[in-house]
Design an enzyme around this catalytic site. Sequence first.
Site, PDB file in Angstrom:
ATOM      1  N   SER A 116       5.558 -12.389  19.288  1.00 39.59           N
ATOM      2  CA  SER A 116       4.672 -12.473  20.452  1.00 39.59           C
ATOM      3  C   SER A 116       5.515 -12.281  21.711  1.00 39.59           C
ATOM      4  CB  SER A 116       3.951 -13.828  20.488  1.00 39.59           C
ATOM      5  OG  SER A 116       3.080 -13.907  21.597  1.00 39.59           O
TER       6      SER A 116
ATOM      7  N   CYS B 151       4.209  -5.211  27.811  1.00 43.15           N
ATOM      8  CA  CYS B 151       3.897  -4.566  29.090  1.00 43.15           C
ATOM      9  C   CYS B 151       4.907  -4.930  30.178  1.00 43.15           C
ATOM     10  CB  CYS B 151       2.489  -4.957  29.550  1.00 43.15           C
ATOM     11  SG  CYS B 151       1.179  -4.352  28.453  1.00 43.15           S
TER      12      CYS B 151
END
Length: 571
Positions: free
Chosen positions: A38, A42
């Site tokens: 995780s 971006c």
Amino acid sequence: MRIVIVGGVAGGMSCAARARRLDESAEIVVLERGAHVSFANCGLPYFVGGEIAEQSALLVQTPASLQAALALDVRTGHEVTAVDGDAKTVTVASAAGIDTLSYDALVLAPGAVAATPSIEGLASPRLRTLRSVEDAVALRERVDGGARRAVVLGAGFIGLEAAEALAHRGLHTTVVEFAPHVLPPLEEELAALVDAELRSLGIDVRVGTAATAIESGEESDVVVLDDGTRLDADLVVLSVGVRPDTAVFEAAGVACVRGAMVVDEHGRTSLPGVYAVGDATASVDAVTGAVRPVALAGPANRAGRLVADAILRPERARPIPQPVGTAIVRVGDLTVALTGANRSALAAAGIAADTLHLHPGQHAGYFPGAAQIHIVAHVRRDDGLLLGAQAVGADGVDKRIDVLATAIRAGWGVEELIDLDLAYAPPYGSAKDPVNMIGMVGENVRTGALRLWYAQDLDDVAGSALILDVRTPAEVATGHLPGALTIAHTALRARLDEVRAAAAGRPVRVMCQSGVRSAIAHRMLVQAGFDSASLSGGMLTLRAVLGDRGDDVLAFGPGVAGRRSASLVHP
């Protein structure tokens, strides 16, 4: 129940977290091939550029934190190498060896991998993609180690973010794009503004060309382009697109189209009990109906949540919505955003549309700091349905595109934008917000009160019509079309006979700076019996479409001969 999820990050982890919230008794296993399950993919370019200072900031969750908070069994470094749909098992390779794991429900979220063009030299140690934390760390280490020259192959969203980051760190940066302009999904008239901003950042932009080879030396590389150019590079970023990472699952019998897994409205694949989400799935475009992957974090996150619902409470599960492809990127001082379909997608789908160009201020013009937002919107010709919109500007772009994305999702016609009750105070907007103005222009076109002509049709128009420029003399001096009749719109009513004589029976095509005054002039001309149309977006859009041709096509007044406007973005 055992739910096995292949792949973390956006779609996979969203599904896992939602599944745990719905069912405390389920056994939820997440198998992640990489080291991080995780992370903020971006944010990778901004770590390379130093705006995100610490690598730890990129790690949203860890296996330990997910176990503590959600009792998830997260296994990094575990790669699924095979799926047996009949036995409901997956084969998993890890440092411990090969294992077989059974499942009751299997969710595939493998994402996408960087596309690799067929050029020599991709094994160069100085070449990286920008898809993982490891990529970002390696690039930053090379920048910190004294790299001075960078070449970015591909001018899509990630490519431009990488280029900006590298230029921010002081590297001489060149962007190479095979398409005719940067950000290929962007309309050409807006891409010209982005191109100008990149150049203002000191970035060398090469479009309409591609790399043919990377020649590795001891300390640096040479990137060879198909036009013969040779670019020295201390690092090379490969960002020419992505492809779904689905070979294992397609071999197992999951139906795919052009490598993307086919799913139904609840994420089910062709194999019983097997679901898929994210960049590796084939989505149906909400506007055109085209089937293709949508590599965006928002749709992947939302789909993961809905797939968990489909598995654990199918009677209440909502269908996964068709994406409209809303995206945004920062380039220097500009924000670039888009939603829905662009002109080429509409043409490919055979959808007839009218295109609207507007250049409104982001807030009240009398309030300090007013700047233009450059907007292109597409409206279906037969019924006025809003099909797509794009915008570029220094401020206020994001909220307008978000409103327009909502309108497209709701299936609104362009006229409905007129009545939106949007927040207004001088520092934030205008009483007629740019979104309202799109509606007003669209309504005028649909009702016939406004007829448009386009900058792309200049050559045909110049050969068949009288071009009437209704800007002021001072504006005309900064660049005008040779042969155009110039009459300020405030003087037009008194000089209609002059227009009639100059037109000599030809149509009249009106232009101004942004399209507002020419629309007023168009109404005067139509009511005086002329065949008239107004240039959509005015000289601002015309300059953007002409690009470097502007110096050759336009004529200039004394003192500005041969000089383009200093800025297309802030005229």
